[in-house]
Design an enzyme around this catalytic site. Structure first.
Site, PDB file in Angstrom:
ATOM      1  N   VAL A   1       0.776  -1.076  -0.136  1.00 21.06           N
ATOM      2  CA  VAL A   1      -0.085  -0.216  -0.126  1.00 21.06           C
ATOM      3  C   VAL A   1       0.875   1.217  -0.125  1.00 21.06           C
ATOM      4  O   VAL A   1       0.392   2.388  -0.280  1.00 21.06           O
ATOM      5  CB  VAL A   1      -0.869  -0.112   1.171  1.00 21.06           C
ATOM      6  CG1 VAL A   1      -0.352   0.255   2.586  1.00 21.06           C
ATOM      7  CG2 VAL A   1      -2.179   0.942   0.886  1.00 21.06           C
ATOM      8  N   TYR A   2       2.184   1.046   0.202  1.00 17.04           N
ATOM      9  CA  TYR A   2       3.034   2.458   0.332  1.00 17.04           C
ATOM     10  C   TYR A   2       3.226   2.696  -0.999  1.00 17.04           C
ATOM     11  O   TYR A   2       3.711   2.257  -2.002  1.00 17.04           O
ATOM     12  CB  TYR A   2       4.388   1.927   0.794  1.00 17.04           C
ATOM     13  CG  TYR A   2       4.379   1.672   2.297  1.00 17.04           C
ATOM     14  CD1 TYR A   2       3.244   1.843   3.177  1.00 17.04           C
ATOM     15  CD2 TYR A   2       5.427   1.190   2.896  1.00 17.04           C
ATOM     16  CE1 TYR A   2       3.312   1.599   4.490  1.00 17.04           C
ATOM     17  CE2 TYR A   2       5.510   0.797   4.333  1.00 17.04           C
ATOM     18  CZ  TYR A   2       4.527   0.979   5.086  1.00 17.04           C
ATOM     19  OH  TYR A   2       4.277   0.619   6.566  1.00 17.04           O
ATOM     20  N   SER A   3       2.710   3.957  -1.583  1.00 19.76           N
ATOM     21  CA  SER A   3       2.579   4.780  -2.784  1.00 19.76           C
ATOM     22  C   SER A   3       2.423   3.688  -3.767  1.00 19.76           C
ATOM     23  O   SER A   3       3.106   3.793  -4.854  1.00 19.76           O
ATOM     24  CB  SER A   3       4.168   5.175  -2.823  1.00 19.76           C
ATOM     25  OG  SER A   3       4.402   6.328  -1.770  1.00 19.76           O
TER      26      SER A   3
END
Length: 344
Positions: free
Chosen positions: A61-63
């Site tokens: 989900v990070y970037s």
């Protein structure tokens, strides 16, 4: 660098690990964390490895996966020198299969993460959030399959309720599946909620804590204190809406204690806050993050020395708060206190 067992597993991890949420940062939250490209990430990796930091944590989900991609580029050619932890379970799109930890989602997320990271295995896969819509049996059976296939070596969770962890452990024991060995948790001098239920559970079940946001979402950097509001340029202006709340008077009381101990030791406020966490029971590793080399080197200075018992007592007293019910009477009433075990 000190190395510790991850819970009671055989995996040894450094006392400090690196959070790669700053890699490839985009959007209002992750863009405020940091925007390191592959070249900057390789430089950060060099500094970490020189200091003995070998565990790197990321998430799909990070970037929108950019963090995994940049981390994969940074570790190219030295995969065996590092441990990779990634997470899945939070929404990555609007489709029905774009969230949760169903069998389909888990297997697909692992395949995608392996491709982004450019590797054949994930050392530690953590379920990023509890998915109440998927049966725990399905989740644990899928983790067992991924581990049997060698695509995942160890499994853990993040931000999970204690009752669900115990349910997962019981199912693992019943079926002979691998047990959860890690819990990535928010824990700091201004956020000690982990201690009420999750810490004693971790001690009992052999689950190692991987601590994120050890500086209380950037509020324990030494830049904020009495008469010192959030300074211009601080990422908190963009990210505080997602941060666990803390009352100003409690924050300032903790910062006062940190600054007093920092003056005694000649260490920085962040180093004091991280060192305090490294002494806490069940903590296997504290995840540090940095937008630049200066921040990284300062955080790395949190190891190699120890607070005195008196300094720890000062920080304990300043940061302690009554936990929520049903734990409150065990702190307030004598009869309950006699029954309560000490902090493990």
């Amino acid at each position: 660098m000190e190395y510790r067992q991850l819970g009671t597993s055989g995996l040894r991890v450094p006392a400090l690990s690196f959070g790669a949420g700053t890699f490839g940062g985009t959007g209002p939250l992750f863009g405020a964390w940091g925007t390191s490209d592959a070249a900057e990430a390789r430089r950060m990796l060099d500094i970490c490895l020189d200091a003995g930091v070998t565990l790197f944590d990321t998430a799909d989900v990070y970037s929108d996966g950019a963090s995994e991609t940049v981390l994969g580029a940074a570790i190219r050619g030295r995969r065996d020198a590092v441990l990779i932890s990634t997470k899945t379970g939070l929404p990555t799109g609007d489709g029905p299969q774009d969230w949760g930890v169903s069998r389909k989602r888990l297997i697909g997320a692992v395949e995608t993460a392996l491709r982004r990271l450019g590797t054949d295995r994930i050392d530690l896969l953590q379920l990023h959030a509890f998915d109440a819509s998927t049966p725990t049996e399905e989740v644990m059976a899928t983790l067992d399959r991924l581990i049997a296939d060698g695509k995942v070596l160890y499994a853990g969770v993040s931000n999970y309720p204690g009752w669900q962890i115990m349910k997962a452990q019981a199912l693992a024991e019943r079926h002979g599946w691998p047990r959860l060995v890690a819990h990535q948790v928010y824990y700091s001098l201004i956020g000690r909620g982990y201690e009420a239920d999750l810490l004693p559970l971790a001690a009992d079940q052999g689950i190692g804590a991987l601590v994120y946001s050890p500086l209380g979402w950037g509020r324990l950097t030494g830049k904020i204190g009495r008469g010192r509001p959030i300074p211009p340029g601080s990422r908190l202006h963009e990210t505080i809406q997602w941060a666990p709340p803390v009352a100003d008077d409690h924050l300032y009381r903790v910062v006062d204690a940190l600054e007093a101990v920092a003056a005694e030791t000649g260490r920085t406020v962040p180093q004091i806050a991280i060192n305090w966490l490294l002494r806490r029971p069940t903590v296997s590793s504290v995840i540090i993050g940095a937008r630049d080399e200066t921040q990284l080197r300062d955080n790395l200075g949190a190891v190699g020395w120890a607070l005195t018992a008196a300094q720890v007592a000062t920080l304990d007293a300043a940061s302690e708060m009554l936990p929520p019910y049903p734990h409150t009477p065990y702190r307030q009433q004598e009869g309950f206190r006699r029954l309560a075990p000490p902090l493990v």
